[in-house]
Design an enzyme around this catalytic site. Structure first.
Site, short mmCIF file in Angstrom:
data_model
loop_
_atom_site.label_atom_id
_atom_site.label_comp_id
_atom_site.label_asym_id
_atom_site.label_seq_id
_atom_site.Cartn_x
_atom_site.Cartn_y
_atom_site.Cartn_z
N GLU A 50 58.82 39.04 8.88
CA GLU A 50 58.40 40.44 9.09
C GLU A 50 59.23 41.40 8.25
O GLU A 50 59.96 42.25 8.77
CB GLU A 50 58.46 40.80 10.58
CG GLU A 50 57.49 39.97 11.39
CD GLU A 50 57.37 40.44 12.85
OE1 GLU A 50 58.29 41.08 13.33
OE2 GLU A 50 56.33 40.15 13.46
N GLU B 299 52.29 33.87 14.40
CA GLU B 299 52.82 34.06 15.75
C GLU B 299 51.70 34.63 16.62
O GLU B 299 51.32 35.79 16.47
CB GLU B 299 54.01 35.02 15.74
CG GLU B 299 55.18 34.51 14.91
CD GLU B 299 56.38 35.46 14.93
OE1 GLU B 299 56.40 36.42 15.73
OE2 GLU B 299 57.30 35.23 14.13
#
Ligand code: GAL
Length: 667
Positions: free
Chosen positions: A143, A300
């Site tokens: 991220e 995810e």
């Protein structure tokens, strides 16, 4: 191949437990696991001392079960030995303060020393795993994001500006630095837009946001180059944060990757919401697919309650499966659940995995194991099947950054504006693409350009070509206001789009919070459900060739045009001069689809999301019941129910609460 798996942290658990984990994973139908993206201090416990033995053993156990591995490069979370020795690697925030150790993602992306450490660890890992039979690919960092305002970034920003503008004269002129006497005579005088400097020059601030985005993209590239060279057979990806993340131009970040991966958390502790808005996840998924114009992975996928200090409302029975299928319905070719087992320690102690803290396979595991059995049956039919959309929404990171500098109205929110428009089409079961302003548009019949604030000549031409050839374009307020330097254009709004839209903005009204103005439709095909109102912003329009579609119903501009449409070439340019409410966009969506000749995938109740993917000529129809009630859907032909293998009923089909169907058309 359809990938189905989980994010796993063997380093958090005693090694004796690993075989049991591998067994349970295989039984759940998992064929892939992501490992190691936060394991730097285990992989390089001291500078230059590497230990891959533990990871090799974990991978071997998974490999024995036929499970493949995606490795994370661990750079999102540098170890204390590294950071303690180089405190100037820590990022500096907008407030001018340096972050301290304790979290993650704390590094400056432009720091040459950090680049060196990154090169070492990534090269070592790549060399070690390049030929490992279980390893299929890499996730770079984790991220990526955040802007850094450190002195090193200040110098890098000045160099970036030098490359962009060539001379200070050009820069001064583009930014309009005569204002408040900001004329720069040396590149080194150019500051960062720190909060301590107050409201910055809009040109400078937009360029800094672009520079920050470029810095992260370049940092990612450093890793891409190493991995491409050492591991040419491996897939390279990064886990993106969906639609909501707004600090990086995600189109740029996606470009050098093989596939975009996404982290999908529908219900978190930050919002603490009970329900979820399916159109939010849908927009995020479509954005992820749009970044490369191809299918994506979910790296995810929510596996339980989210939680750091607070625990989010847990997923109800059926929700984990429903959310995962929703991502698939929008183009996911891989689903990995975050995380395998809930951590007993660390900040994310309450971020629940498929297993609870005690490692017991409970309700959530059983639900996903059931899905695993389904995926074994249908995964191969789904993988690679494409979404085809006739409607696109333009996402402009330049405009998004510009609104971060100047919101225009306290209630104007660019992502929310896109979301509102998206929702109106999504609930009509129409597939949508999210595209960049310079994307080829010839495959679309309807393109919406919400608040396209920054418009270059090239973008204006792109839109004109589209309409000329027969497309329907929708432009909304605050479009065409700025040039690429974030300077207001020297002509009537919507600037470079004015001729195309056949309209001029006579003046505008920026409404106070909560205020609204009634709208009256002026074309018979447009019928309102409820009473649509203008909010936030009202462009008072003067048609110049366009015909009036709606008028304001109050204030000094009562009777003036609020929405217009203009014949341009073979198409239409529709100008919607206000930020409306849901009834406005719902009415407009129906009318615009008619104007563009686009039909939904299927007529179905709003509570049921309908999407389609195409495997060649074969149509796969996804029905997702997001409600707590049974819903009935009328089918339009003959289908096989792919999960059961049986023929779907002709006519009506009943969908239990939170249940889904994947149907394959029978020719
Ligand atoms: C994601 C992140 C994971 C984990 C998860 C839960 O955004 O990539 O590492 O932190 O959120 O907080």
């Amino acid at each position: 191949m359809f990938y189905f798996g989980v994010d796993y942290y063997p380093e958090h658990w005693p090694e004796e437990r690993w075989p049991e984990d591998a067994r349970l994973m295989a039984e759940a139908g998992f064929n892939v696991v992501r490992l190691a993206e936060f394991a730097w201090s285990k992989l390089e416990p001291r500078q230059g001392e590497y230990d891959f033995a533990w990871l090799d053993r974990a991978i071997a156990l998974l490999h024995e079960r036929g499970i493949r591995v995606i490795l994370g490069t661990p750079t999102a979370s540098p170890p204390p030995w590294l950071m303690a020795g180089h405190p100037d690697i820590f990022r500096v925030g907008e407030d001018g303060r340096r972050v301290t150790f304790g979290n993650r993602r704390e590094y400056c992306p432009n720091h040459p020393v950090y680049h060196e450490y990154t090169r070492h660890i990534v090269t070592r890992m790549a060399a070690h795993y390049a030929d490992h039979p279980a390893v299929i690919g890499w996730q770079i960092d984790n991220e990526l994001g955040d802007r850094c305002y450190c002195p090193l970034c200040a110098r890098a920003f000045q160099d970036w500006l030098r490359r962009r503008y060539g001379s200070l004269d050009v820069l001064n002129q583009r930014w309009g630095t005569t204002f408040w006497s900001h004329v720069y005579t040396d590149w080194e005088q150019i500051p960062l837009p720190l909060a301590t400097g107050g409201s910055p020059n809009p040109g400078l601030a937009l360029d800094f946001f672009r520079f920050s985005s470029d810095s992260t993209v370049a940092y990612q590239q450093l890793q891409v180059d190493i991995l491409r060279q050492r591991c040419p057979r491996h897939v390279i990806t990064h886990n993106f944060m969906g639609f909501r993340y707004d600090r990086i131009n995600y189109f740029d970040l996606a470009r050098p990757l093989d596939v975009v991966a996404w982290d999908n958390y529908p219900r978190t502790q930050w919002a603490m919401q009970a329900g979820v808005d399916p159109s939010q996840m849908a927009l995020a998924a479509d954005t992820m697919r749009g970044l490369k114009g191809r299918n994506f992975w979910v790296m995810e996928q929510q596996a339980g309650s989210g939680g750091w200090e607070i625990v989010s409302v847990p997923p109800r029975p059926g929700e984990l499966r429903l959310w995962a299928y929703q991502a698939i319905a929008h183009g996911a070719d891989a689903i990995l659940f975050f995380r395998w087992r809930t951590a007993r320690w660390g900040t994310e102690q309450y971020w629940h995995g498929l297993l609870d803290h005690d490692g017991h396979p409970g309700r959530r595991y059983q639900e996903i194991k059931g899905m695993g059995a389904e995926i074994r049956r249908v995964g191969e039919h789904i993988a690679g099947a494409v979404v085809k959309a006739a409607v696109a929404i333009i996402l402009s990171y330049d405009s998004r950054f510009a609104f971060q500098v100047q919101a225009n109205n306290p209630e104007f929110n660019y992502p929310e504006h896109l979301q509102q428009i998206y929702r109106a089409f999504h609930c009509r079961h129409v597939p949508l693409d999210i595209v960049a302003p310079d994307a080829g548009l010839s495959n679309y019949r309807l393109v919406v350009a919400p608040a396209l604030h920054i418009v270059s000549e090239a973008i204006a031409e792109n839109l004109k070509r589209f309409v000329q050839a027969g497309g329907v374009l929708v432009v909304t307020p605050r479009s065409g206001v700025k040039d690429e330097s974030n300077t207001v254009v020297n002509e009537r709004l919507p600037g470079l789009l004015a001729r195309l839209c056949g309209v001029q903005v006579e003046e505008y009204d920026s409404l106070p919070p909560g205020a609204s103005r009634p709208l009256a439709f002026a074309v018979p095909e447009l019928t309102a459900v409820g009473s649509p109102r203008a909010r936030v912003w009202c462009d008072i329009l003067s048609p110049a060739g366009a015909e009036v579609v709606a008028r304001y119903g109050s204030d000094y501009y009562a009777g003036k045009a609020a929405i217009t449409r203009h014949r341009f070439g073979k198409g239409w340019a529709v100008y919607v001069g206000t930020v409306g409410d849901a009834p406005l966009y719902e009415a407009l969506a129906g009318w615009l689809l008619g104007l563009a000749g686009v039909s939904p995938c299927l007529g179905a109740p709003r509570e049921v999301e309908v999407t389609e993917r195409w495997q060649g000529q074969q149509r796969l129809l996804f029905l997702l019941n997001h409600s707590e009630q049974e819903q009935t859907v009328a089918l339009d032909g003959h289908y096989t129910d792919m999960l059961s293998g049986a023929r779907a009923p002709t006519g009506s089909l009943a969908l239990a609460p939170r249940d889904i169907r994947v149907l394959m058309s029978i020719p």
